[in-house]
Enzyme design. Sequence first.
Site, short mmCIF file in Angstrom:
data_model
loop_
_atom_site.label_atom_id
_atom_site.label_comp_id
_atom_site.label_asym_id
_atom_site.label_seq_id
_atom_site.Cartn_x
_atom_site.Cartn_y
_atom_site.Cartn_z
N VAL A 1 0.81 -1.22 0.00
CA VAL A 1 0.00 0.00 0.00
C VAL A 1 0.84 1.27 0.00
CG1 VAL A 1 -2.01 -1.09 1.05
CG2 VAL A 1 -0.27 -0.03 2.53
N ASN B 1 -6.07 -1.08 7.37
CA ASN B 1 -5.57 -1.89 8.48
C ASN B 1 -4.10 -2.23 8.34
OD1 ASN B 1 -5.87 -4.10 10.71
ND2 ASN B 1 -5.16 -5.23 8.90
N TYR C 1 5.14 3.73 16.36
CA TYR C 1 3.82 3.19 16.02
C TYR C 1 2.71 4.12 16.51
CZ TYR C 1 -0.28 0.13 16.65
OH TYR C 1 -1.54 -0.41 16.65
#
Length: 254
Positions: A62, A89, A160
């Site tokens: 992606v 996701n 993250y």
Amino acid sequence: MSLQNQLVLVTGAGRGLGRHIARAFGDEGAAVVLNYRRSGEAAHALAENIGGDRAVALGADVTDRTQVAALFTQAREHFGRPITTVVNNALPDYSFNGDARAKAGEIGYGDFATQLEGVVGGAVNTIQAALPGMRDAGGGTVVNIGTNLFQHPVVPYHDYTASKAALLSLTRTFAADLGPDGIRVNMVSGGLLRTTDASAATPDAVFDVVAASTPLRKVTTPEEFAAAVLFFASDWSRAVTGQNLVVDGGLVMN
């Protein structure tokens, strides 16, 4: 648009939480595009299980706009209609081990850049590729997958957590920009789930501590999390956009 009439893209659907989300959409009668980067065998097996007429597994990174464009073209050719729901996701490779993660005085910006490129860059690529089809269909839905860690930073996943916080900002600005086109953009954020690939090695004692800290006295399951994603994709949430729903048994309350 009911779930049965939707064509849904779930990125990172070959394993972990993405697999549960894709399965949930399939169970509700939606047509599903299962995107994968490395977990091709598992993604193809799930697509076959959902049903060849309602699911297809397509590989794409992606972060690569060319690959994403090809995925959307292949999906439209396969189903004869555009993708109207996107679930972002997919996540760059990451080790969810708090003891092994770099602390504030050690982490380099390169770690942040990798996560931002995968989480935010990947979402930008999929949303932009979906826009022409959503506009042709008269609207669409985007659900971004977040985390409760930027509200409850109990583990030092600095890179993250920062990327997911940036994704929340993108969720809200894109919701404002795309609302006039009938396109809704929301986020669903979880914490520790029992059990996904990411939490498979988590000791039972940790699950027990988390469960005891929630009002519901339990750890959220992937199936329960996926149900919240389906809510944002359904007509039940047709007046909701730009929101972040935390699904963690009440551990974090907004």
